[in-house]
Motif scaffolding. Structure first.
Motif, mmCIF file in Angstrom:
data_model
loop_
_atom_site.group_PDB
_atom_site.id
_atom_site.type_symbol
_atom_site.label_atom_id
_atom_site.label_comp_id
_atom_site.label_asym_id
_atom_site.label_seq_id
_atom_site.Cartn_x
_atom_site.Cartn_y
_atom_site.Cartn_z
ATOM 1 N N TYR A 190 -44.146 -28.268 16.811
ATOM 2 C CA TYR A 190 -43.097 -28.013 17.824
ATOM 3 C C TYR A 190 -43.604 -28.286 19.243
ATOM 4 C CZ TYR A 190 -39.599 -25.328 20.455
ATOM 5 O OH TYR A 190 -38.626 -24.929 21.344
ATOM 6 N N THR A 191 -44.752 -27.691 19.582
ATOM 7 C CA THR A 191 -45.257 -27.817 20.950
ATOM 8 C C THR A 191 -45.546 -29.270 21.306
ATOM 9 O OG1 THR A 191 -46.289 -25.699 20.528
ATOM 10 C CG2 THR A 191 -46.873 -26.799 22.575
ATOM 11 N N SER A 192 -46.135 -29.987 20.366
ATOM 12 C CA SER A 192 -46.440 -31.384 20.671
ATOM 13 C C SER A 192 -45.160 -32.204 20.807
ATOM 14 C CB SER A 192 -47.348 -31.978 19.598
ATOM 15 O OG SER A 192 -46.665 -32.032 18.357
ATOM 16 N N MET A 193 -44.121 -31.811 20.073
ATOM 17 C CA MET A 193 -42.826 -32.475 20.223
ATOM 18 C C MET A 193 -42.300 -32.294 21.642
ATOM 19 S SD MET A 193 -41.669 -34.065 17.656
ATOM 20 C CE MET A 193 -40.708 -34.118 16.175
ATOM 21 N N VAL A 194 -42.395 -31.049 22.150
ATOM 22 C CA VAL A 194 -41.901 -30.774 23.500
ATOM 23 C C VAL A 194 -42.668 -31.610 24.517
ATOM 24 C CG1 VAL A 194 -41.687 -29.008 25.277
ATOM 25 C CG2 VAL A 194 -41.131 -28.456 22.909
ATOM 26 N N TRP A 195 -43.995 -31.610 24.372
ATOM 27 C CA TRP A 195 -44.800 -32.384 25.328
ATOM 28 C C TRP A 195 -44.535 -33.871 25.204
ATOM 29 C CZ3 TRP A 195 -46.560 -30.535 29.575
ATOM 30 C CH2 TRP A 195 -46.848 -29.162 29.648
ATOM 31 N N ALA A 196 -44.262 -34.319 23.979
ATOM 32 C CA ALA A 196 -43.965 -35.741 23.785
ATOM 33 C C ALA A 196 -42.690 -36.109 24.535
ATOM 34 C CB ALA A 196 -43.822 -36.060 22.305
ATOM 35 N N ILE A 197 -41.670 -35.220 24.461
ATOM 36 C CA ILE A 197 -40.421 -35.497 25.182
ATOM 37 C C ILE A 197 -40.689 -35.655 26.674
ATOM 38 C CG2 ILE A 197 -38.249 -34.444 25.958
ATOM 39 C CD1 ILE A 197 -37.990 -33.278 23.113
ATOM 40 N N TRP A 198 -41.468 -34.712 27.227
ATOM 41 C CA TRP A 198 -41.679 -34.758 28.681
ATOM 42 C C TRP A 198 -42.606 -35.892 29.072
ATOM 43 C CZ3 TRP A 198 -38.185 -32.824 31.648
ATOM 44 C CH2 TRP A 198 -37.346 -31.860 31.110
ATOM 45 N N ALA A 199 -43.515 -36.268 28.192
ATOM 46 C CA ALA A 199 -44.343 -37.450 28.464
ATOM 47 C C ALA A 199 -43.454 -38.688 28.531
ATOM 48 C CB ALA A 199 -45.406 -37.607 27.382
ATOM 49 N N ILE A 200 -42.504 -38.771 27.592
ATOM 50 C CA ILE A 200 -41.588 -39.915 27.594
ATOM 51 C C ILE A 200 -40.750 -39.919 28.865
ATOM 52 C CG2 ILE A 200 -39.545 -40.869 26.457
ATOM 53 C CD1 ILE A 200 -40.789 -40.018 23.786
#
Lengths: 660, 197
Positions: A318-328
């Motif tokens: 979950y957390t890495s998904m959130v960070w992936a969104i904001w990185a994108i």
């Protein structure tokens, strides 16, 4: 030179003269509209339509209306695609095909514009309207009236674009209208102005929606739902809407400047007079690249919900998904130059943007692997949303790898503006964005209508789309490498393109069959809706809050606002791992219906039409009208309605009585 | 604590307040794009005049001082609202309106002068971007003045209600924002134009 001339501006009888195919299109549109009007009158449904739908401020209803418009536009722009494929299959050697070059260039411009702005954006805002308030445990969006204005501006823009089919012509300068071609000197008709104003009006609607949903996500979450407990779809919408508010003002400015060039003879993007055409290309892609992520992020969010639900596991990482969104979100503003490496900005600049483009593939890859790990050792149920997902994950990955290849500037110099590029971005938009939205539509359908879609038929639709996509677009990758450029309406027979174009055309037919099966699916499910009724409110064994209320969801979503203690709260309650806290019912306020959104759209359409045809009085009428409606609305302080126990649905009254 | 202070604090916690701030940020991006366009085009004079020969510093400075003062008086209307002084709110709104209209008049006067002397937006990329950047700010000022007029009437008729205090708070954010944008215009267009950067 006339800026605003005469009572009808530039409008004259020539604007109504078209070739046979265009007349056919106009007739089809008029007949469809006439048929709808007739049916509504015959069944005496006007009042129902007006009071239940057109004036509704319920985000679920607005969402459904978005989707209805978007599906119409999908069919319309899909027909454009079919025409292009037919033209390219036959227009070889001495055969000139059935479309004149001047018409062909309008068809591909309209195809791209309609698909992105009115099909994809419409489906996206529709699903966001339906999903976000329910998933965050809210009764409404932050600004219900503004939401209705956004929708109606979207409709006004759509109508303006389609008006160009009947009155005048459409832009032939491609979906992004690069100058100097889109300047008055080279596009003297009003086609480009239609393009500018339909985008301008719809774009302002999108911008307002962006603000609305950010505030909704920040302020309207139910008790206990901290940011890191939000469902992944909500996170993805948060990221996407953040992109909207940063990117859409750039679009507004860019196309306004183009209009000023055309109307007032300014020199922003002209070749002469100190203008700079490449500045337009930079500006439009500073909006355009984030736009791609605006579309894909919510699709990622939908897939995150679907994969977790149908694998019966919590979402992996979950957390890495959130960070992936904001990185994108962040990186999507640092890659725009990869759309025009051939501008010649030098090795250093191209190198930077090439590397940034490759880097953005990393967070996307993180998401792909997280979905796969979510499936790993899950108890996967292969319902049709999952079929869409598996088509997506393969085709999107292939298209993504093609994108990384295009990010290498020397390779891009060869493939730029070829059909290889066209195949790449269709892999992103069709098998990424569109498949995601189709999956979302199937997934949330029972929550909106109270009955499920027939899943077997849905699977066939998905298979046809997947196979059709491969047949339609793999030939384009090959053609692109062979040197076929995009937007060709004719080619020489010794190039050996024709057989591949015919294969691609067959692919479009298969996709068309997929679309037709979807229509059958909906029609047949409506017929058998009693049998397919969703009595539990939770047809998929879901994990998030929307499945805790009855289907169809009541207009106020939640009679008692839920309290959230952890992620996947509803799932854990079902597993008895978490106790539901029982709040007492309290009366609450809901917004009253308003027809003013509709009125604003009417004035906005008048304004846009007047701007296209340089009709001064109509322009002033539209402008004053919009301002007057805003003032009237802001002075009205009586906008809400109290909802008491007696106003609740029977199911909710029963549930509340049982608990007390 | 009296009633109006509560109202202001309520506004500051509301969704509208946050939404309006986000709108202001989008407007910021809009102006940033226009500044970027100006930065790219401001040397493209196409044989026409440059900023150095066109802009009068005392004139621009006068405009700046008038707009800054209007920002101050609009702040005073906010203080009056916190103290629940309805007539003072109206007074300071009227003063702000007069200063804002003067600013707009000066700006249009300058535009008119340029067009009359043959230096219109048709001449060059530089003048196109100048007129558009400064004109967009002027258009915002016009919207602000319209808003101010209606708000003044509402305060006169309905007093300092929840609705009118909300309007006043948002209008103040808008007005101060336009002030900040003008400071950038003054620096980037007039000051840098004057020294020929």
């Amino acid at each position: 030179m006339y800026i605003f001339a005469g009572i009808l501006g530039l409008l004259n009888i020539d604007a109504f003269k078209h070739d046979l195919i265009q007349y056919f299109g106009v007739a089809a549109m008029t007949l469809t509209a006439g048929f709808v009007v007739l049916a509504l009158t015959y069944f005496k449904k006007w009042k129902w339509l007006f009071s239940e739908w057109l004036t509704s401020l319920d985000p679920k209803r607005i969402g459904v209306m978005y989707i209805a418009v978007a599906v119409l536009m999908l069919v319309k722009a899909g027909t454009d695609a079919g025409m292009m494929r037919l033209q390219q299959s036959i227009s070889v050697g001495s055969n000139q095909g059935f479309l004149k070059p001047s018409h062909y260039q309008q068809v591909f411009s309209a195809h791209g514009t309609t698909m992105i702005f009115f099909a994809a954006m419409g489906l996206m805002f529709g699903l966001i309207n339906i999903g976000v308030p329910l998933l965050i445990g809210s009764r409404d969006v932050a600004f219900p009236f503004l939401n209705s204005v956004s929708f109606w501006l979207f409709v006004a823009g759509m109508l303006l674009l389609n008006t160009s089919l009947a009155i005048g012509d459409f832009s032939g300068a491609g979906w992004l209208a690069y100058p100097p071609l889109s300047e008055l000197q080279f596009s003297p008709s009003t086609g480009v102005d239609y393009w500018i104003w339909s985008l301008q009006i719809a774009g302002i609607g999108s911008l307002l929606s962006g603000i609305n949903f950010i505030v909704t996500i920040i302020k309207n979450r139910t008790k206990g739902m901290s940011l890191m407990k939000m469902p992944m779809f909500v996170w993805s919408v948060f990221g996407s809407m953040t992109l909207v508010i940063f990117a859409f003002p750039i679009l507004t400015v860019t196309i306004t400047l183009l209009y000023l060039d055309r109307l007032l003879g300014m020199h922003f993007f002209t070749g002469a007079g100190g203008g700079n055409p490449m500045m337009y290309v930079n500006l439009i892609w500073a909006w355009g690249h984030p736009e791609v992520y605006i579309l894909i992020l919510p699709a990622f969010g939908i897939f995150s919900e679907i994969v977790a639900t149908f694998s019966r596991k919590r979402l992996f990482g979950y957390t890495s998904m959130v960070w992936a969104i904001w990185a994108i979100v962040l990186l999507s503003f640092t890659v725009w130059l990869h759309h025009f490496f051939t501008m010649g900005s030098g090795a250093d600049v191209n190198g930077f943007f090439g590397i940034m483009t490759m880097i953005i593939a990393i967070p996307t890859g993180v998401k792909i692997f997280n979905w796969l790990f979510t499936m790993f050792r899950g108890r996967i149920k292969f319902a049709s949303p999952m079929i869409w997902f598996m088509g997506f994950i393969i085709l999107f990955s292939i298209g993504g790898v093609a994108g990384v290849l295009l990010a290498v500037p020397p390779a891009d110099f060869q493939l730029n503006n070829s059909l290889f590029l066209v195949a790449h971005f269709h892999s992103m938009i069709v098998s990424g964005v569109l498949f995601g939205y189709f999956a979302g539509l199937t997934y949330w359908f029972p929550k909106i209508y109270g009955f499920s879609l027939k899943d077997e038929i849905g699977k066939y639709a998905a298979y046809f789309w997947i196979v059709g996509f491969i047949v339609a677009f793999v030939p384009l990758y090959i053609l692109g490498i062979m040197g076929a450029t995009r937007r060709m309406n004719h080619y020489s027979s010794n190039l050996g393109f024709q057989s591949l174009f015919i294969v691609a055309g067959i692919g479009v037919l298969i996709i068309g069959a997929g679309l037709f099966i979807q229509v059958i699916q909906v029609a047949s499910s409506i017929r058998d809706r009693k049998k397919l009724q969703d009595k539990t409110g939770d047809p998929w064994n879901g994990r998030t809050l929307e499945w805790s209320v009855s289907s169809p969801a009541p207009s106020y979503n939640f009679a008692i606002l839920p309290v959230v203690k952890e992620r996947d709260q509803f799932w854990n309650e079902k597993q008895n791992q978490s106790h539901k806290s029982h709040n007492k019912f309290k009366d609450f306020y809901m917004p009253k219906n308003s027809y003013l959104g509709l009125v604003i759209a009417f004035f906005a359409f008048s304004l846009g039409f007047a701007a296209v045809w340089h009709i001064l009085w109509l322009f002033i009428f539209g402008l004053v009208g919009v301002i007057a409606v805003i003032i009237i609305r802001s002075l009205n302080e009586n906008r809400e309605l109290l909802v008491t126990f007696n106003d609740l649905s029977k199911a909710d009254q029963l549930a509340i009585r049982n608990e007390q | 604590m009296d009633k109006s202070v509560d109202l202001v604090e309520k506004v500051e916690k509301s969704k509208t307040y946050l939404g309006f701030w986000i709108y202001i940020m989008t407007d910021c991006v809009l102006f940033a794009s226009l500044f970027a366009v100006y930065a790219v085009l401001h040397h493209n004079t196409n044989g026409g005049p440059s900023g150095q020969s066109l802009f009068s510093m005392p004139y621009a400075l006068a405009e700046t001082l008038i707009l800054l003062t209007s920002s101050f008086t609009s702040g005073l209307s906010m203080i009056a609202a916190r103290n629940n002084h309805r007539s003072k709110v109206i007074f300071w709104l009227v003063v702000t309106f007069l200063l804002g209209s003067t600013f707009l008049y000066l700006e249009l006067h300058e535009f008119n002068h340029l067009v009359q002397t043959g230096d219109s937006w048709r001449v060059s990329g530089f003048l196109s971007s100048y007129f558009t950047l400064v004109g967009t700010h002027g258009l915002h000022i016009f919207v602000g003045l319209l808003w101010m007029t209606i708000l003044t009437l509402v305060v006169m008729k309905r007093g300092l209600t929840k609705g009118s205090v909300k309007g006043l708070t948002l209008l103040n954010i808008f007005w101060h924002f336009l002030d900040v944008i003008w400071i950038f215009i003054f620096s980037v267009v007039y000051l840098m134009g004057h020294v020929g950067l």
